[in-house]
Design an enzyme around this catalytic site. Sequence first.
Site, mmCIF file in Angstrom:
data_model
loop_
_atom_site.group_PDB
_atom_site.id
_atom_site.type_symbol
_atom_site.label_atom_id
_atom_site.label_comp_id
_atom_site.label_asym_id
_atom_site.label_seq_id
_atom_site.Cartn_x
_atom_site.Cartn_y
_atom_site.Cartn_z
ATOM 1 N N ASN A 95 -4.726 27.464 6.697
ATOM 2 C CA ASN A 95 -3.221 27.031 6.733
ATOM 3 C C ASN A 95 -2.899 26.903 5.366
ATOM 4 O O ASN A 95 -3.215 26.238 4.418
ATOM 5 C CB ASN A 95 -3.238 25.848 7.385
ATOM 6 C CG ASN A 95 -1.821 24.953 7.187
ATOM 7 O OD1 ASN A 95 -0.982 25.701 6.829
ATOM 8 N ND2 ASN A 95 -1.788 23.728 7.640
ATOM 9 N N LYS A 142 -0.026 26.243 3.960
ATOM 10 C CA LYS A 142 1.002 25.038 3.897
ATOM 11 C C LYS A 142 2.181 25.707 3.033
ATOM 12 O O LYS A 142 2.285 26.927 2.916
ATOM 13 C CB LYS A 142 0.279 23.922 3.290
ATOM 14 C CG LYS A 142 -0.789 23.266 4.257
ATOM 15 C CD LYS A 142 -1.278 21.994 3.803
ATOM 16 C CE LYS A 142 -2.600 21.765 4.447
ATOM 17 N NZ LYS A 142 -2.971 20.329 4.569
ATOM 18 N N HIS A 172 1.133 20.220 13.758
ATOM 19 C CA HIS A 172 0.289 19.859 12.366
ATOM 20 C C HIS A 172 0.810 18.501 12.231
ATOM 21 O O HIS A 172 1.758 18.270 12.285
ATOM 22 C CB HIS A 172 0.230 20.761 11.345
ATOM 23 C CG HIS A 172 -0.778 20.725 10.081
ATOM 24 N ND1 HIS A 172 -0.476 19.386 9.374
ATOM 25 C CD2 HIS A 172 -1.678 21.261 9.885
ATOM 26 C CE1 HIS A 172 -1.263 19.582 8.382
ATOM 27 N NE2 HIS A 172 -2.324 20.370 8.785
ATOM 28 N N GLU A 209 1.047 17.028 9.475
ATOM 29 C CA GLU A 209 2.070 16.980 8.522
ATOM 30 C C GLU A 209 3.501 17.214 9.019
ATOM 31 O O GLU A 209 4.534 16.644 8.584
ATOM 32 C CB GLU A 209 1.738 18.025 7.288
ATOM 33 C CG GLU A 209 0.786 17.733 6.417
ATOM 34 C CD GLU A 209 0.199 18.663 5.694
ATOM 35 O OE1 GLU A 209 0.332 19.716 5.636
ATOM 36 O OE2 GLU A 209 -1.192 18.345 5.338
ATOM 37 N N GLU A 243 -8.028 17.416 14.161
ATOM 38 C CA GLU A 243 -7.731 17.087 12.510
ATOM 39 C C GLU A 243 -7.695 15.818 12.375
ATOM 40 O O GLU A 243 -6.331 15.062 12.397
ATOM 41 C CB GLU A 243 -6.444 18.044 11.856
ATOM 42 C CG GLU A 243 -6.757 19.269 12.225
ATOM 43 C CD GLU A 243 -6.085 20.176 11.149
ATOM 44 O OE1 GLU A 243 -6.768 20.978 10.430
ATOM 45 O OE2 GLU A 243 -4.547 19.971 11.019
ATOM 46 N N GLY A 252 -6.883 17.097 3.450
ATOM 47 C CA GLY A 252 -6.247 17.033 2.074
ATOM 48 C C GLY A 252 -6.943 16.081 1.222
ATOM 49 O O GLY A 252 -6.477 15.810 0.044
ATOM 50 N N SER A 263 -10.528 19.029 5.288
ATOM 51 C CA SER A 263 -11.384 18.829 4.229
ATOM 52 C C SER A 263 -12.612 19.922 4.551
ATOM 53 O O SER A 263 -13.816 19.595 4.231
ATOM 54 C CB SER A 263 -11.695 17.511 3.667
ATOM 55 O OG SER A 263 -10.588 16.710 3.135
ATOM 56 N N GLY A 306 -7.137 23.788 5.330
ATOM 57 C CA GLY A 306 -6.018 23.904 4.378
ATOM 58 C C GLY A 306 -6.445 24.428 2.996
ATOM 59 O O GLY A 306 -6.519 25.620 2.643
HETATM 60 C C1 PEP Z 1 -5.098 21.280 7.033
HETATM 61 O O1 PEP Z 1 -4.091 21.457 6.572
HETATM 62 O O2 PEP Z 1 -4.821 21.662 8.454
HETATM 63 C C2 PEP Z 1 -6.287 20.897 6.682
HETATM 64 C C3 PEP Z 1 -7.222 20.885 7.537
HETATM 65 O O3 PEP Z 1 -6.321 20.636 5.313
HETATM 66 P P1 PEP Z 1 -7.370 20.359 4.260
HETATM 67 O O4 PEP Z 1 -8.633 21.569 4.535
HETATM 68 O O5 PEP Z 1 -7.019 20.659 2.929
HETATM 69 O O6 PEP Z 1 -8.005 19.185 4.523
#
Ligand code: PEP
Length: 256
Positions: free
Chosen positions: A11, A13, A98, A100, A170, A176, A216, A237
Amino acid sequence: MADRHPLIAGNWKMNLTVDEAVDLAAKIRAGIAERTVGADVVVGPTDLCVEAVSRELKGTIVGVAGQNMHKERSGAYTGEVSGEMLRAAGANWVILGHSERRQYFGETDAGVAAKAVSALAAGLKPILCVGETLEERESGRTLEVVLGQVDGVLAGLPENELAGLTLAYEPVWAIGTGLTASNEQAQEVHGAIRNRLATNLGSAIAEKIRILYGGSVKPDNVAGLLALQDVDGALVGGASLDAESFLSLIPPLPST
Ligand code: PEP
């Protein structure tokens, strides 16, 4: 991971200009050509980059995902993009719900479910995201929240599409932040999701639905997560924005 074929999805973003996105896609294309790949692979650029990235990845095994879409096909929805438009630009996947989007844009389970119906009608494969906040986890409500979201985002989806669906667990506190759910925490939630799917949809369908882990995921923790019984891949991400680190998340073909 049972018999389900893993999926590694990046992703991107709100990162990368068109040129930068094409450059990253070109590096991924080159890296994929050099290795055996034991997973489906998807990247999710911004809407603006979907067409150029799809062109760059044409003829490879790498799919392209939108990061969101509107539920209507077209109309007076300023600033929005429909599933048909993503599909026409070359996307074959779309990330929906998601955290966000839920946190900053007020997305709800019902809204995500409506978008998922529309995505499937447009020929896009949705990746449906669920996950609890830190406060929800700390107050012991993780499973109640996550399973409620699973029920909500699957409501009204056509029965013949259910087995092909992809969910992504998630935990919001792990996105993040550099914090990852421990393998035990991830398996507990993934297993509970699988049980809920079996109760609601039957075990044959539940065994087919892929459940990705996101939060992460990095080269040094991916193998442990992918080895878990009910983790069928990763939604990534930060680590998907660098070709080398993204490529190193993709499991090789198992040797026969
Ligand atoms: C995401 O944006 O779905 C995500 C899991 O981000 P990150 O891997 O940076 O935690």
